[in-house]
Design an enzyme around this catalytic site. Structure first.
Site, PDB file in Angstrom:
ATOM      1  N   HIS A  84      21.197  28.429  14.476  1.00  0.00           N
ATOM      2  CA  HIS A  84      20.390  29.606  14.166  1.00  0.00           C
ATOM      3  C   HIS A  84      20.673  30.052  12.736  1.00  0.00           C
ATOM      4  O   HIS A  84      21.821  30.039  12.326  1.00  0.00           O
ATOM      5  CB  HIS A  84      20.749  30.738  15.136  1.00  0.00           C
ATOM      6  CG  HIS A  84      20.049  32.016  14.808  1.00  0.00           C
ATOM      7  ND1 HIS A  84      18.712  32.208  15.127  1.00  0.00           N
ATOM      8  CD2 HIS A  84      20.478  33.141  14.187  1.00  0.00           C
ATOM      9  CE1 HIS A  84      18.359  33.422  14.710  1.00  0.00           C
ATOM     10  NE2 HIS A  84      19.405  34.005  14.132  1.00  0.00           N
ATOM     11  N   THR A  99       0.841  -1.198   0.000  1.00  0.00           N
ATOM     12  CA  THR A  99       0.000   0.000   0.000  1.00  0.00           C
ATOM     13  C   THR A  99       0.877   1.249   0.000  1.00  0.00           C
ATOM     14  O   THR A  99       0.653   2.189  -0.778  1.00  0.00           O
ATOM     15  CB  THR A  99      -0.884   0.005   1.276  1.00  0.00           C
ATOM     16  OG1 THR A  99      -1.629  -1.209   1.314  1.00  0.00           O
ATOM     17  CG2 THR A  99      -1.824   1.187   1.295  1.00  0.00           C
TER      18      THR A  99
HETATM   19  P1  FAD Z   1       0.633  -3.292   2.973  1.00  0.00           P
HETATM   20  O1  FAD Z   1       1.506  -2.158   2.588  1.00  0.00           O
HETATM   21  O2  FAD Z   1      -0.817  -3.152   2.778  1.00  0.00           O
HETATM   22  O3  FAD Z   1       1.195  -4.548   2.185  1.00  0.00           O
HETATM   23  C1  FAD Z   1       0.576  -5.786   2.189  1.00  0.00           C
HETATM   24  C2  FAD Z   1       0.835  -6.455   0.849  1.00  0.00           C
HETATM   25  O4  FAD Z   1       0.427  -7.803   0.937  1.00  0.00           O
HETATM   26  C3  FAD Z   1       0.059  -5.848  -0.305  1.00  0.00           C
HETATM   27  O5  FAD Z   1       0.917  -5.419  -1.318  1.00  0.00           O
HETATM   28  C4  FAD Z   1      -0.864  -6.976  -0.769  1.00  0.00           C
HETATM   29  O6  FAD Z   1      -1.017  -7.005  -2.179  1.00  0.00           O
HETATM   30  C5  FAD Z   1      -0.108  -8.183  -0.294  1.00  0.00           C
HETATM   31  N1  FAD Z   1      -0.957  -9.362  -0.042  1.00  0.00           N
HETATM   32  C6  FAD Z   1      -2.099  -9.426   0.691  1.00  0.00           C
HETATM   33  N2  FAD Z   1      -2.580 -10.677   0.729  1.00  0.00           N
HETATM   34  C7  FAD Z   1      -1.726 -11.426   0.001  1.00  0.00           C
HETATM   35  C8  FAD Z   1      -1.669 -12.805  -0.331  1.00  0.00           C
HETATM   36  N3  FAD Z   1      -2.581 -13.677   0.131  1.00  0.00           N
HETATM   37  N4  FAD Z   1      -0.661 -13.237  -1.108  1.00  0.00           N
HETATM   38  C9  FAD Z   1       0.286 -12.385  -1.570  1.00  0.00           C
HETATM   39  N5  FAD Z   1       0.296 -11.075  -1.273  1.00  0.00           N
HETATM   40  C10 FAD Z   1      -0.693 -10.610  -0.497  1.00  0.00           C
HETATM   41  N6  FAD Z   1       1.863   5.373   6.591  1.00  0.00           N
HETATM   42  C11 FAD Z   1       2.877   6.172   6.990  1.00  0.00           C
HETATM   43  O7  FAD Z   1       3.633   5.786   7.875  1.00  0.00           O
HETATM   44  N7  FAD Z   1       3.085   7.393   6.406  1.00  0.00           N
HETATM   45  C12 FAD Z   1       2.286   7.875   5.436  1.00  0.00           C
HETATM   46  O8  FAD Z   1       2.499   8.976   4.934  1.00  0.00           O
HETATM   47  C13 FAD Z   1       1.193   7.071   5.008  1.00  0.00           C
HETATM   48  N8  FAD Z   1       0.379   7.500   4.028  1.00  0.00           N
HETATM   49  C14 FAD Z   1      -0.651   6.702   3.619  1.00  0.00           C
HETATM   50  C15 FAD Z   1      -1.494   7.181   2.627  1.00  0.00           C
HETATM   51  C16 FAD Z   1      -2.540   6.409   2.201  1.00  0.00           C
HETATM   52  C17 FAD Z   1      -3.443   6.950   1.133  1.00  0.00           C
HETATM   53  C18 FAD Z   1      -2.751   5.113   2.758  1.00  0.00           C
HETATM   54  C19 FAD Z   1      -3.877   4.256   2.280  1.00  0.00           C
HETATM   55  C20 FAD Z   1      -1.915   4.624   3.743  1.00  0.00           C
HETATM   56  C21 FAD Z   1      -0.864   5.425   4.183  1.00  0.00           C
HETATM   57  N9  FAD Z   1       0.009   4.988   5.199  1.00  0.00           N
HETATM   58  C22 FAD Z   1       1.029   5.808   5.622  1.00  0.00           C
HETATM   59  C23 FAD Z   1      -0.139   3.663   5.836  1.00  0.00           C
HETATM   60  C24 FAD Z   1       0.851   2.658   5.226  1.00  0.00           C
HETATM   61  O9  FAD Z   1       0.632   2.588   3.839  1.00  0.00           O
HETATM   62  C25 FAD Z   1       0.663   1.281   5.858  1.00  0.00           C
HETATM   63  O10 FAD Z   1       0.788   1.386   7.256  1.00  0.00           O
HETATM   64  C26 FAD Z   1       1.718   0.300   5.342  1.00  0.00           C
HETATM   65  O11 FAD Z   1       1.617   0.155   3.960  1.00  0.00           O
HETATM   66  C27 FAD Z   1       1.551  -1.053   6.036  1.00  0.00           C
HETATM   67  O12 FAD Z   1       2.439  -1.978   5.501  1.00  0.00           O
HETATM   68  P2  FAD Z   1       2.112  -3.544   5.453  1.00  0.00           P
HETATM   69  O13 FAD Z   1       3.292  -4.161   4.810  1.00  0.00           O
HETATM   70  O14 FAD Z   1       1.674  -4.000   6.783  1.00  0.00           O
HETATM   71  O15 FAD Z   1       0.834  -3.672   4.512  1.00  0.00           O
END
Ligand code: FAD
Ligand code: NAI
Length: 471
Positions: free
Chosen positions: A450, A44
């Site tokens: 500063h 994401t």
């Molecule tokens: P994700 O990034 O959601 O990654 C999970 C991945 O797993 C995805 O790519 C998905 O396709 C994959 N997946 C899921 N199920 C399966 C499966 N069964 N098999 C294979 N692949 C799979 N956070 C910040 O700290 N700063 C910011 O400025 C910020 N801005 C944001 C702006 C927006 C618009 C949004 C929506 C979120 C923002 N966030 C921000 C939050 C941040 O994006 C998330 O906290 C972060 O991406 C979490 O990471 P993750 O790896 O846990 O999950």
């Protein structure tokens, strides 16, 4: 991967949590595979979250500033036009560069990248539906689930990512809507609302609570940023509930009502952004095949070491507890790999910064005033406005303040709240101070260059136990 092959670690999800874990595992010499179904790495955050939203925030701010804030600086600009297509291309270029960068890091660190959707076949085996067709499976001695989160839908509104959008549609619109209604005045609502308001849309934010900014933002700062965003043109309806939506016509009609009951009103919009929070994503993972369950909010349940009840399966990032932030996911990834390779790991959940990238930015770490009151902790406050900071004044960018909350007796820093230019960079200093258990006096007695905005940080610290020099 071949069926016979067993990895030391298999990671499901190539977002920040998953890809960082994969790189750290590779660096530690583990045989590691990472399964991602999106087609690109970075999840994401890199594809549809942090990175594209910050590109649009940066460039829409420049556009807005060139339109409204140049004459007084002695710069006459004429013929300024928005080229939305190019602005979107610039965003896409940044995204592509970074996601490919992660792919390169996978190669560099010997991480096998499996493009497909993973699901548990048994406790150690992941069946993968490959993007390019076909299936494979991979076994892991250890498994990390890092499948992230998705936007929470609004009941009755059909998300088509054109008229009714989540953040994913809001970062990819092909024209500036005339009227935009944002449901939810949290971080996504305010960041994306800012982007489209700056580019010319009439933006109305409907928020259920009495303050904007989502969970954690200090009430005083929330009021101040609301005032500033209103000056920039955004409208707010607080204490207001969205009752229903009708997207059957050309425009979308949103029926709203005072949260405590009463006055009803219908808002008309070309585009409605649903930004009422995100929820863990675990659909299709086959959790039922291995007896893993989620809690009532969809989060996978884990212990302190990120282990599920099956100790070789760990969970990190948005799909489990804690704030849904990229840097939180990254910290957990590092700690989880350390648990696997060294048997110890650590994340300080009391010192995770939050940043809202509006202009000015809002950033905080630690507790806010309401939380301290609720916990019955006696605290003192030191604050300093950017109107009294020399650098902010020379930059003609003086809105906001720095606010320190410290233990009344020991002066230990409990929370730091900033609204101001570059607050998101400044909060790193606050986070370091909190992490090291510093007192406000420790910060105030540290020499700051500063003229910098950071002097406001130092002076706010000083104001907790003495008078600030310049205010
Ligand atoms: P994700 O990034 O959601 O990654 C999970 C991945 O797993 C995805 O790519 C998905 O396709 C994959 N997946 C899921 N199920 C399966 C499966 N069964 N098999 C294979 N692949 C799979 N956070 C910040 O700290 N700063 C910011 O400025 C910020 N801005 C944001 C702006 C927006 C618009 C949004 C929506 C979120 C923002 N966030 C921000 C939050 C941040 O994006 C998330 O906290 C972060 O991406 C979490 O990471 P993750 O790896 O846990 O999950
Ligand atoms: P959020 O939790 O920040 O805000 C949601 C807001 O919607 C809250 O203020 C809530 O009171 C309100 N709300 C809920 N239901 C409502 C209803 N029916 N009517 C009106 N208002 C309602 O969630 P948001 O903004 O969707 O962001 C999701 C997550 O993404 C955040 O938790 C954040 O962690 C992450 N994110 C982080 C960013 C950053 O760090 N800069 C940027 C964007 C997202």
């Amino acid at each position: 991967a071949t069926e016979a092959e067993e990895k030391d670690l298999v990671i499901i999800g190539g977002g920040v949590a998953g890809y960082v874990a994969a790189i750290k595992a590779g660096q530690a010499g583990l045989k590691v595979a990472c399964i991602e179904k999106r087609g690109t790495l970075g999840g994401t955050c890199l594809n549809v979250g942090c990175i594209p939203s910050k590109s649009l925030l940066n460039n829409s701010h420049l556009y807005h500033q060139i339109l409204h804030d140049t004459k007084n600086r002695g710069i006459d600009v004429e013929g300024v036009k928005l080229n939305l297509e190019q602005m979107m291309k610039a965003k896409d270029t940044s995204v592509a560069g970074l996601t490919k960068g992660v792919e390169f890091l996978f190669k560099k660190n010997n991480v096998e990248y499996i493009k497909g959707t993973g699901a548990f076949a048994d406790e150690h085996t992941i069946a993968v539906n490959l993007i390019d067709g076909g299936e494979t499976s991979v076994r892991g001695k250890n498994i990390i689930i890092a499948t992230g989160s998705e936007a929470t839908p609004f009941p009755g509104l059909n998300i088509d990512e054109k008229k009714v959008v989540t953040s994913t549609g809001a970062i990819a619109m092909t024209k500036v809507p005339k009227k935009m209604v944002v449901i939810g005045g949290g971080i996504i609502g305010l960041e994306m609302g800012s982007v489209w308001s700056r580019l010319g849309a009439e933006v109305t934010v409907v928020e259920f609570l009495g303050q904007i900014g989502g969970p954690g933002m200090d009430a005083e700062i929330s009021k101040a940023i609301q005032k500033t965003l209103q000056k920039q043109g955004m409208k707010f309806k607080l204490n207001t509930k969205v009752m229903s939506g009708d997207d059957s016509g050309e425009s979308v009609k949103i029926a709203v009502e005072a949260a405590k009951g009463g006055k009803e009103e219908t808002l008309d919009a070309d585009v409605v952004l649903v930004a009422i929070g995100r929820r863990p994503y675990t659909a299709g993972l086959g959790l039922e095949n291995i007896g893993l369950e989620t809690d009532n909010r969809g989060r996978l349940v884990i212990d302190q070491e990120y282990r599920t009840k099956l100790p070789h399966i760990r969970v990190i990032g948005d799909c489990t507890f804690g704030p849904m932030l990229a840097h939180k996911a990254e910290e957990e990834a590092v700690a989880a790999i350390e648990y696997i390779t060294k048997n110890y790991g650590h994340v300080n959940y009391g010192a995770i910064p939050s940043v809202m990238y509006t202009h000015p930015e809002v950033a905080w770490v630690g507790q806010n005033e309401a939380e301290l009151k609720e916990a019955g902790i006696k605290y003192k406050v030191g604050s300093f406005p950017f109107t009294a900071n020399s650098r902010a004044k020379t930059n003609l960018d003086t809105e906001g303040m720095v606010k320190f909350l410290c233990d009344a007796e020991t002066d230990r820093i409990l929370g730091i709240h900033i609204m101001g230019p570059n607050a998101g960079e400044m909060i790193a200093e606050g986070t370091l101070a909190l992490e090291y258990g510093a007192s406000a006096e420790d910060v105030a007695r540290t020499c700051h260059a500063h003229p910098t905005l950071a002097e406001a940080f130092k002076e706010a610290a000083m104001a907790t136990y003495d008078k600030a020099v310049h205010y």
